[in-house]
Design a protein around this motif. Structure first.
Motif, mmCIF file in Angstrom:
data_model
loop_
_atom_site.group_PDB
_atom_site.id
_atom_site.type_symbol
_atom_site.label_atom_id
_atom_site.label_comp_id
_atom_site.label_asym_id
_atom_site.label_seq_id
_atom_site.Cartn_x
_atom_site.Cartn_y
_atom_site.Cartn_z
ATOM 1 N N UNK A 19 16.902 26.952 -1.025
ATOM 2 C CA UNK A 19 16.275 28.192 -1.164
ATOM 3 C C UNK A 19 16.593 29.043 -0.176
ATOM 4 N N UNK A 20 16.493 30.446 -0.286
ATOM 5 C CA UNK A 20 17.102 31.349 0.637
ATOM 6 C C UNK A 20 16.105 32.171 0.862
ATOM 7 N N UNK A 21 15.863 32.799 2.138
ATOM 8 C CA UNK A 21 14.882 33.843 2.378
ATOM 9 C C UNK A 21 14.624 33.960 3.754
ATOM 10 N N UNK A 22 13.706 34.953 4.108
ATOM 11 C CA UNK A 22 13.375 35.286 5.540
ATOM 12 C C UNK A 22 12.283 34.210 6.153
ATOM 13 N N UNK A 23 11.486 33.443 5.376
ATOM 14 C CA UNK A 23 10.532 32.613 5.575
ATOM 15 C C UNK A 23 9.711 32.822 6.907
ATOM 16 N N UNK A 51 17.626 27.909 3.608
ATOM 17 C CA UNK A 51 18.651 28.813 4.265
ATOM 18 C C UNK A 51 17.751 30.093 4.756
ATOM 19 N N UNK A 52 18.268 30.699 5.875
ATOM 20 C CA UNK A 52 17.602 31.922 6.484
ATOM 21 C C UNK A 52 18.620 32.528 7.339
ATOM 22 N N UNK A 53 17.980 33.486 8.192
ATOM 23 C CA UNK A 53 18.951 34.653 9.082
ATOM 24 C C UNK A 53 18.119 34.700 10.122
ATOM 25 N N UNK A 54 18.927 34.846 11.130
ATOM 26 C CA UNK A 54 18.366 35.287 12.435
ATOM 27 C C UNK A 54 19.491 36.116 13.315
ATOM 28 N N UNK A 55 19.189 37.547 13.551
ATOM 29 C CA UNK A 55 17.887 38.081 13.271
ATOM 30 C C UNK A 55 17.714 38.203 11.755
ATOM 31 N N UNK A 56 16.519 38.557 11.427
ATOM 32 C CA UNK A 56 16.122 38.810 10.152
ATOM 33 C C UNK A 56 16.827 39.980 9.728
#
Length: 311
Positions: A19-23, A51-56
């Motif tokens: 799954x992918x998103x900010x969470x 799967x996520x990202x940093x920074x959002x």
């Protein structure tokens, strides 16, 4: 859970359900999605991957950045409770922001992460210009042999559980409402850092935690529960703010722990706000600040006694 910050470090032995998103918050809705991914991974004999990202992405594009529920440290802490296998946290930079959606799917989801089953929200947007959407994912999924499904909506009453709703509750210091949607007590963690030691000179030593300036929680004074200072929890009073009386700059959580005097610089602790007392304010003098902290401490102790919490 294995944290992966660079795609070259992803060493999976088989394809993934993902799954992918900010969470941001890892709230009840997020937990439901992750549980679904874990279940499908078991059924299909795949790795379970978030799967996520940093920074959002919103933090990257908007200045000043929008508020967030948790710093990365606390998001990782909450995700570890979900017991999936891989947390792929991609650095959101210019290269990722300008990557076409089709290339993101091909290079990252298919070639590197080998995603065979993908769960996203039907309003999910990705890729350069946010041109990637759920229909595009479905079309590309059919081409690459990746099943794409959308997430079910989780409601509380008639309201959708969302990170934005939790941010609103935190901005109003509505801790009980935020906790109900998070499915767990809201906590902030950090390593105790050295400060100006002003608290010691006025009889109220503090444990200082650096916080991101865009934290969603309302600035002010709280009754708090502190974890990580021994086997049992401690209690105290804490100020979240920028310390305007002494010309502070960055956002800090300054925690005065009742009946505790040990030096614990560098130690990781978790601070759980229990009750909001007042907004942060600038005082005319250090003596006025000291008098207010004394009053805050008395009010906090009265609250703890009323809740039958031993401090």
């Amino acid at each position: 859970m294995r944290l992966v910050r660079h795609l070259t470090d992803f060493k999976a032995t088989r394809p993934s359900a993902a799954t992918i998103g900010n969470f941001d918050g890892v709230h009840l809705g997020h937990q439901q999605v992750i549980e679904h991914v874990i279940h499908q991974a078991q059924v299909l004999k795949l790795h379970s991957t978030v799967i996520s990202f940093e920074p959002l992405p919103a933090e990257y594009f908007r200045k000043p950045p929008p508020s967030r529920i948790y710093p990365l440290r606390d998001k990782v802490r909450c995700l570890r409770r979900e017991q999936f296998e891989y947390f792929v946290c991609l650095r959101f930079n210019h290269a990722l922001a300008t990557m076409p959606a089709e290339l993101f799917v091909e290079r990252i989801l298919i070639q590197t992460l080998q995603v065979k089953y993908l769960v996203v929200g039907d309003d999910f947007r990705f890729g350069a210009g946010r041109k990637g959407d759920y229909p595009l994912l479905q079309n590309l999924g059919q081409h690459y042999g990746m099943q794409v499904v959308d997430t079910p909506t989780l409601l509380t009453g008639q309201q959708r559980i969302s990170s934005s709703l939790i941010r609103e509750h935190l901005a109003q210091a509505e801790l009980n409402k935020a906790n109900a949607l998070l499915g767990q007590p809201y906590q902030l963690s950090g390593k105790v850092s050295g400060g100006k030691r002003l608290g010691r000179t006025i009889g109220f030593p503090t444990l200082n935690l650096a916080m991101p300036d865009n934290l969603a929680l309302r600035h002010g004074v709280y009754v708090v529960r502190i974890h990580g200072l021994g086997h049992q929890a401690h209690y105290g009073v804490a100020n979240l703010g920028k310390r305007p009386t002494v010309g502070g700059l960055g956002l800090r959580f300054e925690v005065h722990v009742f009946n505790f005097s040990q030096m614990v610089y560098g130690q990781l602790i978790h601070v759980e706000p229990l009750h909001f007392l007042r907004d942060e304010q600038k005082f005319a003098s250090i003596d006025a600040l000291k008098a207010q902290i004394q009053q805050d401490s008395q009010t906090a102790r009265a609250f703890l006694q009323a809740q039958q919490l031993v401090y």
